[in-house]
Design a protein around this motif. Sequence first.
Motif, mmCIF file in Angstrom:
data_model
loop_
_atom_site.group_PDB
_atom_site.id
_atom_site.type_symbol
_atom_site.label_atom_id
_atom_site.label_comp_id
_atom_site.label_asym_id
_atom_site.label_seq_id
_atom_site.Cartn_x
_atom_site.Cartn_y
_atom_site.Cartn_z
ATOM 1 N N GLU A 1 8.399 -2.537 -2.346
ATOM 2 C CA GLU A 1 9.951 -2.183 -2.417
ATOM 3 C C GLU A 1 9.070 -0.661 -1.151
ATOM 4 O O GLU A 1 10.234 -0.295 -0.414
ATOM 5 N N GLU A 2 8.297 -0.309 -1.347
ATOM 6 C CA GLU A 2 8.016 1.172 -0.594
ATOM 7 C C GLU A 2 6.828 1.379 0.083
ATOM 8 O O GLU A 2 6.564 2.035 1.006
ATOM 9 N N ALA A 3 6.426 0.042 0.920
ATOM 10 C CA ALA A 3 5.321 -0.228 1.243
ATOM 11 C C ALA A 3 5.903 0.084 3.058
ATOM 12 O O ALA A 3 7.657 -0.823 3.324
ATOM 13 N N THR A 4 5.615 0.182 4.202
ATOM 14 C CA THR A 4 6.093 0.796 5.515
ATOM 15 C C THR A 4 5.339 -0.517 6.582
ATOM 16 O O THR A 4 4.918 -1.146 6.531
ATOM 17 N N ASP A 5 6.367 -0.256 7.527
ATOM 18 C CA ASP A 5 6.166 -1.272 8.547
ATOM 19 C C ASP A 5 4.611 -0.764 9.197
ATOM 20 O O ASP A 5 3.701 -2.029 9.383
ATOM 21 N N ASP A 6 3.892 0.242 9.154
ATOM 22 C CA ASP A 6 2.775 1.028 8.983
ATOM 23 C C ASP A 6 1.439 0.136 8.353
ATOM 24 O O ASP A 6 1.044 -0.119 8.705
ATOM 25 N N GLY B 1 5.204 2.043 -5.915
ATOM 26 C CA GLY B 1 6.398 1.045 -5.105
ATOM 27 C C GLY B 1 5.754 0.903 -3.985
ATOM 28 O O GLY B 1 6.288 -0.052 -2.959
ATOM 29 N N ARG B 2 4.671 1.633 -3.657
ATOM 30 C CA ARG B 2 3.542 1.607 -2.122
ATOM 31 C C ARG B 2 3.145 0.452 -2.403
ATOM 32 O O ARG B 2 1.974 0.549 -2.466
ATOM 33 N N LEU B 3 3.217 -0.606 -2.402
ATOM 34 C CA LEU B 3 2.458 -1.950 -2.950
ATOM 35 C C LEU B 3 2.672 -3.613 -1.517
ATOM 36 O O LEU B 3 3.603 -3.810 -1.189
ATOM 37 N N ILE B 4 1.644 -4.423 -1.678
ATOM 38 C CA ILE B 4 1.405 -4.984 -0.888
ATOM 39 C C ILE B 4 0.901 -5.821 -1.847
ATOM 40 O O ILE B 4 -0.129 -5.625 -2.390
ATOM 41 N N HIS C 1 -0.873 6.762 -1.721
ATOM 42 C CA HIS C 1 -1.200 6.089 -1.357
ATOM 43 C C HIS C 1 -0.520 5.005 -1.077
ATOM 44 O O HIS C 1 0.395 4.544 -1.621
ATOM 45 N N LEU C 2 -2.128 3.281 -0.847
ATOM 46 C CA LEU C 2 -1.166 2.481 -0.631
ATOM 47 C C LEU C 2 -1.637 1.671 -1.298
ATOM 48 O O LEU C 2 -3.470 1.286 -1.224
ATOM 49 N N LEU C 3 -1.082 1.324 -3.076
ATOM 50 C CA LEU C 3 -1.799 0.119 -3.528
ATOM 51 C C LEU C 3 -1.520 -1.772 -2.463
ATOM 52 O O LEU C 3 -0.458 -2.048 -2.588
ATOM 53 N N VAL C 4 -2.599 -2.568 -2.581
ATOM 54 C CA VAL C 4 -2.728 -3.708 -2.276
ATOM 55 C C VAL C 4 -3.746 -4.750 -3.813
ATOM 56 O O VAL C 4 -5.216 -4.114 -3.872
ATOM 57 N N SER C 5 -2.664 -5.729 -3.882
ATOM 58 C CA SER C 5 -2.659 -6.137 -4.866
ATOM 59 C C SER C 5 -4.037 -7.735 -4.461
ATOM 60 O O SER C 5 -3.024 -8.364 -3.649
ATOM 61 N N GLU D 1 0.748 -3.153 8.882
ATOM 62 C CA GLU D 1 0.235 -3.408 9.980
ATOM 63 C C GLU D 1 -1.467 -3.357 9.729
ATOM 64 O O GLU D 1 -2.868 -4.038 9.789
ATOM 65 N N LYS D 2 -1.299 -1.925 8.974
ATOM 66 C CA LYS D 2 -2.595 -1.634 8.890
ATOM 67 C C LYS D 2 -3.424 -2.932 7.443
ATOM 68 O O LYS D 2 -4.183 -3.116 7.530
ATOM 69 N N VAL D 3 -2.587 -3.621 6.757
ATOM 70 C CA VAL D 3 -2.899 -4.524 6.066
ATOM 71 C C VAL D 3 -3.821 -5.906 6.567
ATOM 72 O O VAL D 3 -4.271 -6.780 6.241
ATOM 73 N N GLY D 4 -2.298 -6.139 7.291
ATOM 74 C CA GLY D 4 -2.920 -7.335 8.777
ATOM 75 C C GLY D 4 -3.749 -7.050 9.106
ATOM 76 O O GLY D 4 -4.741 -8.006 9.025
ATOM 77 N N SER D 5 -4.073 -6.040 9.479
ATOM 78 C CA SER D 5 -5.269 -6.062 10.178
ATOM 79 C C SER D 5 -6.762 -6.137 9.610
ATOM 80 O O SER D 5 -8.047 -6.402 10.034
ATOM 81 N N ILE D 6 -6.929 -5.535 8.026
ATOM 82 C CA ILE D 6 -7.789 -5.471 7.458
ATOM 83 C C ILE D 6 -7.976 -7.243 6.858
ATOM 84 O O ILE D 6 -8.779 -7.319 6.962
ATOM 85 N N PHE D 7 -7.045 -7.811 6.847
ATOM 86 C CA PHE D 7 -6.958 -9.466 6.351
ATOM 87 C C PHE D 7 -7.249 -10.100 7.405
ATOM 88 O O PHE D 7 -7.755 -11.459 7.721
ATOM 89 N N GLY D 8 -6.454 -9.753 8.872
ATOM 90 C CA GLY D 8 -7.366 -10.890 9.892
ATOM 91 C C GLY D 8 -8.328 -10.393 10.353
ATOM 92 O O GLY D 8 -9.123 -11.039 11.621
#
Length: 277
Positions: free
Chosen positions: A146-151, A122-125, A101-105, A154-161
Motif C-alpha cells: 500500500e505505502e511503497a513509493t515509485d522510488d 505498509g511500506r512493503l514490497i 523504512h522499506l521492508l522487502v520480503s 525503482e530501488k528494489v528493481g535495481s537490487i533484483f536487477g
Amino acid sequence: TEEQMAAKLSLQGLKLGFIGAGNMAESIVRGLTKSGILSPSSILTASIFDDRVDLFRSMGVEIVKNNTQIVERSDIVVVSVKPQIVKEVLLEVKPVIRPNHLLVSIASGIKLKTMQDWSGHGRLIRVMPNTPSAVSHGASVMCLGEEATDDDREKVGSIFGAIGKVWKDVKEECFDGVTGLSGSGPAYIFLAIEAMADGGVAAGLPRDLALSLATQTVYGAAAMVRETGKHPGELKDSVASPSGTTIAAIRELERGGFRGVLMNAVIASANRSRDLS
Ligand code: NAD
C-alpha cells in the motif's frame, strides 16, 4: 551499462540490511557486489547462527549483533528467513520500524497483507526470486504494498536487477502461478537436462560429453528464444525438416504427452503454493 549506472545512482548512500543470512541473501549480495551497483560496506546482516557470519564478513558485509540492529541501521530491510520464521522476526523488529523504512520480503507464500499485519508497516514490497539468481540469471517478480513509493519500486528493481531479470508490476494474485513457473521451474529443467543426457548415453555417448551437450543445448535454446524474440513454435518449425531427425523426436515427445506434463507440473506447484499460503 547505462542501466547499471542509473541503478548505482539510485542506491547511492543507502544501507541495505538482510534479516536471514542464508542462501538467497548470499546470492543477492554476490550479485550486487559483482555488478558494482552497491558496495558490500553498504550491506549489513546479523547471524544468529554463527556459521554464516564468516562468509558474509569475507564478502565485506558488515555484521551487526541482532535483527533489531539491522533494522535500526538500514534504509531497506530484506526479510530473507524461511517463511515459517517471518512472523517471529517481524514481531521482534516491529518496535524499531520507522516510516522511512522499506521492508522487502522474499519469503514464499507470505502475502503483503499478512506482512503488514505482523510488522504494522505498509511500506512493503514482496518479491519472488528463483535459484538461478545465484549465477546472475534469476527471474524475479515484484508487487508493491500500500505505502511503497515509485522510488521504492525503482530501488528494489535495481537490487533484483543485479541478479537477473525483474518484472516490477506483477499482481499479487499471480504469485502462486509465478511459483509454479519460475520458482519451481529450474527443477523441471534440471530433470530435462539429466534425461537428455541419459538419452545421449543410451545413444552411445560418454556420460560427461552427454551431460555437457545437454546443458549447453538447453542454455542455447533459451538464449535463442530470448535473443531472436521469435515464438518458440516458429523456432521449432524452422529446425524440423520433412522426414528428418528432429520431427521424429518431436513425434515421440508429443506421444509421451510432453506439453501436457509440463503444463500439469506448473499447475501442481501453483496449487501447492496456494495450499501452503
Ligand atoms: P536459508 O535457510 O538458506 O536462509 C535462511 C537463513 O535465516 C538461515 O541462514 C538461518 O540461519 C537464518 N535464520 C533463521 N532464523 C533466524 C532468525 N530468527 N533471525 C535471523 N536469521 C534467522 O533459506 P533461503 O533459501 O535463503 O530462503 C530464504 C527465503 O527466500 C525463504 O523465505 C524462501 O521462501 C525465499 N525464497 C527462496 C528461493 C530460493 O530459490 N532459495 C526462491 C524464492 C524465495
